[in-house]
Each structure stands twice: as C-alpha cells, then as structure tokens.
Design a protein around this motif. Structure first.
Motif, short mmCIF file in Angstrom:
data_model
loop_
_atom_site.label_atom_id
_atom_site.label_comp_id
_atom_site.label_asym_id
_atom_site.label_seq_id
_atom_site.Cartn_x
_atom_site.Cartn_y
_atom_site.Cartn_z
N VAL A 136 55.95 -43.28 41.31
CA VAL A 136 56.11 -44.21 40.19
C VAL A 136 57.16 -43.69 39.20
N ASP A 137 57.07 -42.40 38.85
CA ASP A 137 57.98 -41.80 37.87
C ASP A 137 58.03 -40.30 38.13
N LYS A 138 59.16 -39.82 38.61
CA LYS A 138 59.27 -38.40 38.99
C LYS A 138 59.03 -37.46 37.83
N LEU A 139 59.54 -37.79 36.65
CA LEU A 139 59.32 -36.92 35.49
C LEU A 139 57.82 -36.81 35.18
N ALA A 140 57.11 -37.90 35.27
CA ALA A 140 55.66 -37.88 35.04
C ALA A 140 54.97 -36.92 36.00
N ALA A 141 55.43 -36.92 37.25
CA ALA A 141 54.86 -36.01 38.25
C ALA A 141 55.18 -34.56 37.92
N TYR A 142 56.46 -34.29 37.61
CA TYR A 142 56.87 -32.91 37.33
C TYR A 142 56.18 -32.33 36.10
N LEU A 143 55.88 -33.18 35.14
CA LEU A 143 55.19 -32.72 33.93
C LEU A 143 53.76 -32.26 34.22
N GLN A 144 53.22 -32.62 35.38
CA GLN A 144 51.86 -32.22 35.74
C GLN A 144 51.80 -30.88 36.48
N LEU A 145 52.95 -30.32 36.82
CA LEU A 145 52.95 -29.05 37.57
C LEU A 145 52.31 -27.90 36.79
N PRO A 146 52.54 -27.75 35.47
CA PRO A 146 51.81 -26.68 34.76
C PRO A 146 50.29 -26.88 34.82
N TYR A 147 49.85 -28.12 34.76
CA TYR A 147 48.42 -28.44 34.88
C TYR A 147 47.90 -28.01 36.24
N LEU A 148 48.63 -28.33 37.29
CA LEU A 148 48.25 -27.92 38.64
C LEU A 148 48.16 -26.39 38.73
N LEU A 149 49.14 -25.70 38.20
CA LEU A 149 49.13 -24.23 38.25
C LEU A 149 47.95 -23.65 37.47
N TRP A 150 47.70 -24.19 36.28
CA TRP A 150 46.60 -23.67 35.46
C TRP A 150 45.25 -23.94 36.12
N VAL A 151 45.05 -25.13 36.66
CA VAL A 151 43.77 -25.44 37.30
C VAL A 151 43.62 -24.64 38.60
N SER A 152 44.72 -24.33 39.26
CA SER A 152 44.65 -23.44 40.43
C SER A 152 44.14 -22.07 39.99
N PHE A 153 44.69 -21.57 38.90
CA PHE A 153 44.22 -20.29 38.35
C PHE A 153 42.76 -20.39 37.91
N ALA A 154 42.42 -21.49 37.23
CA ALA A 154 41.04 -21.69 36.76
C ALA A 154 40.06 -21.77 37.94
N THR A 155 40.52 -22.32 39.06
CA THR A 155 39.68 -22.38 40.26
C THR A 155 39.39 -20.98 40.76
N LEU A 156 40.41 -20.16 40.84
CA LEU A 156 40.23 -18.76 41.24
C LEU A 156 39.30 -18.04 40.27
N LEU A 157 39.48 -18.28 39.00
CA LEU A 157 38.63 -17.65 37.98
C LEU A 157 37.19 -18.12 38.12
N ASN A 158 36.96 -19.42 38.28
CA ASN A 158 35.62 -19.97 38.43
C ASN A 158 34.92 -19.38 39.66
N VAL A 159 35.61 -19.37 40.79
CA VAL A 159 35.02 -18.83 42.02
C VAL A 159 34.72 -17.34 41.85
N SER A 160 35.63 -16.61 41.20
CA SER A 160 35.42 -15.18 40.99
C SER A 160 34.21 -14.92 40.08
#
Length: 166
Positions: A136-160
């Motif tokens: 739909v909008d590439k910029l909108a998608a790219y702006l979500q990459l920090p969110y993806l990275l942080w939630v990936s880290f939060a997932t590791l933290l939660n599981v740990s």
C-alpha cells in the motif's frame, strides 16, 4: 516526508497525522499505565537475563515506536481505497490489540509463558502488517522496521524470563 510537507507523494494533513499518532500512543500508554505498578513490584522480583535493559528505557522506546506506528497507519489510511488498504488497516488493528493485550497477560496476570506465546503471535502479525503495508505504502512499511526489531528483542526477553522463572 519531503520538504514540501508530502509523504509518499501526497499532501500531509497534519491534524490527521497527529491524531493517528496520538491515538496509537494513547492505546499503548493505557496498557503501560494500567500495569505500571507491577513493574516495580512483581517484575522486580523476577530473575532476568543479563541483556535485560533498564526499566527506564522501555517508556521512551515505546513512545517512539507508537509514534512510528501512528505515522505508518496514517500513510496507509491516506492511500487510495483498495482491498489491500482495507486488509492493511485490519491487520494493523489486530496487531495493536495483541500489543495491548500482551502487557496485561505478562504484567497483570503474571502469565509469562502465555505472554511468550502471545508475543510470538504479535511478531507474526507485525511481519504480516509490514508485508501488507509495503503493498500500500512503502514508507509506512519501512517505518515499522524498528517496531519489528524491538518486538523481536522483546520476544527473546520474554522467553528468557519465562525460562529463568519456570
């Protein structure tokens, strides 16, 4: 966004943009405020991995991430009506609900294992959201990459944390 106040080739309605940003930040803040008491009490008693960041980092990081989510959904909302746009908005709402619920599962109900399962679902929804936003909008998608990275880290933290406290 360019110097002429345009994002993805469209004129920015600053009131709508701020409204989307504010709305997403309010939803995120409500979960944080509702569970803040458990951070200094219950959460403080848990064994955590050495890579656990200081509690003072979470608020500023989430504020930025919610702001980026608000900008992203605004850009999608401003895009021409299409089935992809409709699906992107629906996926955004589902991931935001999962994001909201995770705080309660983890901090309020103290269900660390269930929170780990839920955050994996959230991570999948974020990936799907980015893929659909990109159509739909590439910029909108790219702006979500920090969110993806942080939630990936939060997932590791939660599981740990679950592993260390099971």
């Amino acid at each position: 966004m360019d110097t002429k106040g345009k994002a993805s080739g469209k004129k920015i309605n600053w009131l709508h943009l701020l409204g989307f940003m504010f709305g997403v930040m309010v939803i995120g803040s409500l979960a944080g405020i509702a569970n803040a008491g458990n951070i200094t009490t219950w959460y403080a008693t848990l064994e955590k991995p050495p890579f656990n960041p200081p509690n003072s980092l979470f608020g500023p990081v989430w504020t930025v991430l919610y702001a980026l989510m608000g900008v992203g959904i605004y850009l999608v909302w401003k895009s021409p009506d299409s089935p992809q746009r409709k699906k992107a908005i629906q996926v955004f709402i589902v991931q935001l609900v999962l994001n909201f619920c995770w705080s309660f599962i983890f901090f309020y109900f103290h269900l660390i294992g269930w929170a780990a399962i839920e955050i994996v679902l959230l991570l999948g929804m974020i990936i799907w959201m980015i893929l659909i936003f990109r159509r739909v909008d590439k910029l909108a998608a790219y702006l979500q990459l920090p969110y993806l990275l942080w939630v990936s880290f939060a997932t590791l933290l939660n599981v740990s944390i679950w592993w260390l406290n099971r």
